[in-house]
Every structure is written in C-alpha cells, then in structure tokens.
Write a protein that holds these residues in place. Structure first.
Motif, PDB file in Angstrom:
ATOM      1  N   LEU A  32      37.840  55.610  36.695  1.00 56.63           N
ATOM      2  CA  LEU A  32      38.817  54.892  35.881  1.00 56.63           C
ATOM      3  C   LEU A  32      39.966  54.293  36.693  1.00 56.63           C
ATOM      4  CD1 LEU A  32      39.064  57.155  32.718  1.00 56.63           C
ATOM      5  CD2 LEU A  32      37.899  54.961  32.966  1.00 56.63           C
ATOM      6  N   TYR A  33      40.100  54.667  37.959  1.00 62.48           N
ATOM      7  CA  TYR A  33      41.226  54.175  38.765  1.00 62.48           C
ATOM      8  C   TYR A  33      41.330  52.648  38.807  1.00 62.48           C
ATOM      9  CZ  TYR A  33      44.446  53.177  42.466  1.00 62.48           C
ATOM     10  OH  TYR A  33      45.497  52.663  43.169  1.00 62.48           O
ATOM     11  N   PRO A  34      40.223  51.904  38.921  1.00 61.49           N
ATOM     12  CA  PRO A  34      40.360  50.431  38.959  1.00 61.49           C
ATOM     13  C   PRO A  34      41.030  49.821  37.724  1.00 61.49           C
ATOM     14  CG  PRO A  34      38.244  51.061  39.843  1.00 61.49           C
ATOM     15  CD  PRO A  34      38.855  52.308  39.260  1.00 61.49           C
ATOM     16  N   LEU A  35      41.150  50.571  36.635  1.00 59.83           N
ATOM     17  CA  LEU A  35      41.901  50.061  35.483  1.00 59.83           C
ATOM     18  C   LEU A  35      43.369  49.846  35.840  1.00 59.83           C
ATOM     19  CD1 LEU A  35      40.460  52.082  32.474  1.00 59.83           C
ATOM     20  CD2 LEU A  35      40.112  49.669  32.994  1.00 59.83           C
ATOM     21  N   ASN A  36      43.885  50.651  36.762  1.00 65.10           N
ATOM     22  CA  ASN A  36      45.265  50.464  37.224  1.00 65.10           C
ATOM     23  C   ASN A  36      45.429  49.090  37.865  1.00 65.10           C
ATOM     24  OD1 ASN A  36      46.431  53.052  36.571  1.00 65.10           O
ATOM     25  ND2 ASN A  36      45.097  53.890  38.134  1.00 65.10           N
ATOM     26  N   ILE A  37      44.428  48.663  38.602  1.00 70.13           N
ATOM     27  CA  ILE A  37      44.465  47.343  39.229  1.00 70.13           C
ATOM     28  C   ILE A  37      44.507  46.274  38.142  1.00 70.13           C
ATOM     29  CG2 ILE A  37      43.250  45.773  40.792  1.00 70.13           C
ATOM     30  CD1 ILE A  37      44.338  48.413  42.098  1.00 70.13           C
ATOM     31  N   GLY A  38      43.773  46.505  37.063  1.00 68.37           N
ATOM     32  CA  GLY A  38      43.781  45.580  35.933  1.00 68.37           C
ATOM     33  C   GLY A  38      45.162  45.431  35.322  1.00 68.37           C
ATOM     34  N   PHE A  39      45.917  46.527  35.268  1.00 68.72           N
ATOM     35  CA  PHE A  39      47.289  46.443  34.752  1.00 68.72           C
ATOM     36  C   PHE A  39      48.136  45.525  35.633  1.00 68.72           C
ATOM     37  CE2 PHE A  39      46.527  50.611  32.559  1.00 68.72           C
ATOM     38  CZ  PHE A  39      46.713  50.135  31.276  1.00 68.72           C
ATOM     39  N   TYR A  40      47.953  45.616  36.957  1.00 73.10           N
ATOM     40  CA  TYR A  40      48.705  44.727  37.845  1.00 73.10           C
ATOM     41  C   TYR A  40      48.360  43.268  37.571  1.00 73.10           C
ATOM     42  CZ  TYR A  40      49.565  49.049  40.399  1.00 73.10           C
ATOM     43  OH  TYR A  40      49.917  50.332  40.746  1.00 73.10           O
ATOM     44  N   GLN A  41      47.080  42.996  37.334  1.00 72.70           N
ATOM     45  CA  GLN A  41      46.654  41.630  37.009  1.00 72.70           C
ATOM     46  C   GLN A  41      47.300  41.158  35.709  1.00 72.70           C
ATOM     47  OE1 GLN A  41      44.959  39.462  38.652  1.00 72.70           O
ATOM     48  NE2 GLN A  41      44.173  38.013  37.158  1.00 72.70           N
ATOM     49  N   ILE A  42      47.347  42.031  34.718  1.00 70.10           N
ATOM     50  CA  ILE A  42      47.961  41.685  33.432  1.00 70.10           C
ATOM     51  C   ILE A  42      49.449  41.407  33.596  1.00 70.10           C
ATOM     52  CG2 ILE A  42      48.613  42.658  31.191  1.00 70.10           C
ATOM     53  CD1 ILE A  42      45.805  43.971  31.153  1.00 70.10           C
ATOM     54  N   TYR A  43      50.147  42.271  34.349  1.00 71.63           N
ATOM     55  CA  TYR A  43      51.584  42.056  34.552  1.00 71.63           C
ATOM     56  C   TYR A  43      51.847  40.754  35.305  1.00 71.63           C
ATOM     57  CZ  TYR A  43      51.834  46.948  33.173  1.00 71.63           C
ATOM     58  OH  TYR A  43      51.707  48.127  32.496  1.00 71.63           O
ATOM     59  N   ARG A  44      50.997  40.439  36.275  1.00 75.28           N
ATOM     60  CA  ARG A  44      51.146  39.179  37.022  1.00 75.28           C
ATOM     61  C   ARG A  44      50.973  37.999  36.084  1.00 75.28           C
ATOM     62  NH1 ARG A  44      50.451  37.427  42.369  1.00 75.28           N
ATOM     63  NH2 ARG A  44      51.821  39.189  42.694  1.00 75.28           N
ATOM     64  N   LYS A  45      49.946  38.051  35.220  1.00 71.99           N
ATOM     65  CA  LYS A  45      49.716  36.942  34.290  1.00 71.99           C
ATOM     66  C   LYS A  45      50.860  36.809  33.290  1.00 71.99           C
ATOM     67  CE  LYS A  45      44.952  35.712  34.211  1.00 71.99           C
ATOM     68  NZ  LYS A  45      43.822  35.465  33.310  1.00 71.99           N
ATOM     69  N   ILE A  46      51.435  37.917  32.881  1.00 73.82           N
ATOM     70  CA  ILE A  46      52.592  37.855  31.980  1.00 73.82           C
ATOM     71  C   ILE A  46      53.755  37.167  32.691  1.00 73.82           C
ATOM     72  CG2 ILE A  46      54.364  39.236  30.834  1.00 73.82           C
ATOM     73  CD1 ILE A  46      52.106  41.252  30.131  1.00 73.82           C
ATOM     74  N   ASP A  47      53.994  37.504  33.971  1.00 76.95           N
ATOM     75  CA  ASP A  47      55.067  36.868  34.740  1.00 76.95           C
ATOM     76  C   ASP A  47      54.839  35.368  34.893  1.00 76.95           C
ATOM     77  OD1 ASP A  47      56.623  39.056  35.113  1.00 76.95           O
ATOM     78  OD2 ASP A  47      56.015  39.427  37.185  1.00 76.95           O
ATOM     79  N   LEU A  48      53.582  34.990  35.087  1.00 73.99           N
ATOM     80  CA  LEU A  48      53.256  33.578  35.288  1.00 73.99           C
ATOM     81  C   LEU A  48      53.052  32.837  33.966  1.00 73.99           C
ATOM     82  CD1 LEU A  48      50.773  33.947  38.283  1.00 73.99           C
ATOM     83  CD2 LEU A  48      53.191  33.287  38.352  1.00 73.99           C
ATOM     84  N   LYS A  49      53.211  33.568  32.863  1.00 71.31           N
ATOM     85  CA  LYS A  49      53.038  33.017  31.509  1.00 71.31           C
ATOM     86  C   LYS A  49      51.648  32.418  31.313  1.00 71.31           C
ATOM     87  CE  LYS A  49      57.977  32.157  30.862  1.00 71.31           C
ATOM     88  NZ  LYS A  49      58.351  33.397  31.358  1.00 71.31           N
TER      89      LYS A  49
END
Length: 183
Positions: A41-58
C-alpha cells in the motif's frame, strides 16, 4: 487482547504469555501479512503527492492520480525504498528516539524520488541538507502531523481515514517550501 488478562498477574506472567503467543506460526503469518500489506500500500502515498501537486497547479483530478505510484518500474523503486525504510524503522523505533530521528531524516525522500527522480541515498543526503537549514520547522511539523494522524485513529478510528492523508499533505507542503524544482 488475549494476553492482557495476564496483566493482573504481573509483568512476568504477561511477558511469558506474550512470548508464547508471538512464537505461534499463526501470529508470525499474521505479522508477515500485515507487513506485506503495508509494503504493497505504500505507493498510495506517492499518489497523494500527485494529487496535492495537481491541486496546486489547478489541474483536474483523476482516480489514476492516486495510483500513480503503481505505474511501471517506479513501483519497484518505491516498494524497495519502503522495505529499506521500514526495516530500519522497526529496529530504530524500539529506542523511540532513534525512530523519531529516522522519520525526520527521511521525511523528504519519497517526494524527492517522485518529483525529481532522485535515488534513495541521494534523497537522504538532500534531506540532511534541508534539515540543517530548517531543523526546527521540520521537527515541529513532523510532530504535529504525527499527533494529528494518530490521534485521528485513536480517538475516532474511522476518522483516521480522513486524518491519514494529513501526514502526506504536511510532507508535500514542507517539500514545496524547502525544495525548488525550477532548476
């Protein structure tokens, strides 16, 4: 739960029952399954980083963003890192202080591996450089995020599902503040 009824008989009785329970094949298999699940399940943490980046970039979010850590050969890179991190943490956490030091010393490794494609030891080296410059800020944020994450589990259990991503949000926010990717 089974061994806790022996606490009234004293610590030695409890320790004897606990040792007996831990040495059973069922407990060992259960422990291995839990560790295997955590590693997978650890790679889900990487997914959170991707989501936060996309939120920052709108940018528009997709379900695939959460699963980005499972894409291609990077999956093995993240799994390998987590196995390395986990086995050092398990041994260091027994002393409590070394466990905390290990977490703080590796707090930026996953985002550095994901966003800048750095290797594990190069990321740890960059993490130490960041610690020298922002030690107090990083330490305070790690402690607050740790408390928020685990108090969500302890107090609300189901609320832990909502407080769990806070740890990753804190790491991403610190990463964004400390590291510049423009170069």
């Amino acid at each position: 739960m089974e061994t806790s009824k022996y606490l009234k008989d004293g610590m030695q009785a409890y320790a004897a029952q606990y040792t007996k329970m831990v040495s059973t094949p069922e407990f060992q298999n259960f422990s291995l399954m839990i560790v295997g699940t955590m590693i997978f399940l650890y790679p889900l943490n990487i997914g959170f980083y991707q989501i936060y980046r996309k939120i920052d970039l709108k940018e528009k979010l997709e379900l695939g963003d959460l699963l980005v850590g499972y894409n291609g050969l990077n999956f093995f890179k993240y799994i390998g890192y987590y196995i390395f991190w986990f086995f050092i943490y398990i041994n260091a956490a027994q002393t409590i202080i070394l466990g905390i030091v290990w977490v703080i010393a590796t707090v930026f490794v996953a985002p550095l591996m994901f966003f800048t494609n750095k290797r594990i030891f190069e990321s740890i080296s960059l993490n130490f450089k960041a610690l020298r410059m922002y030690f107090l800020e990083i330490t305070v944020c790690v402690i607050v995020a740790f408390l928020f994450k685990y108090l969500g589990f302890a107090l609300f259990f189901i609320g832990g599902l909502f407080t769990f991503p806070f740890w990753n949000a804190m790491i991403y926010s610190l990463y964004k503040t400390v590291f510049s990717e423009k170069s």
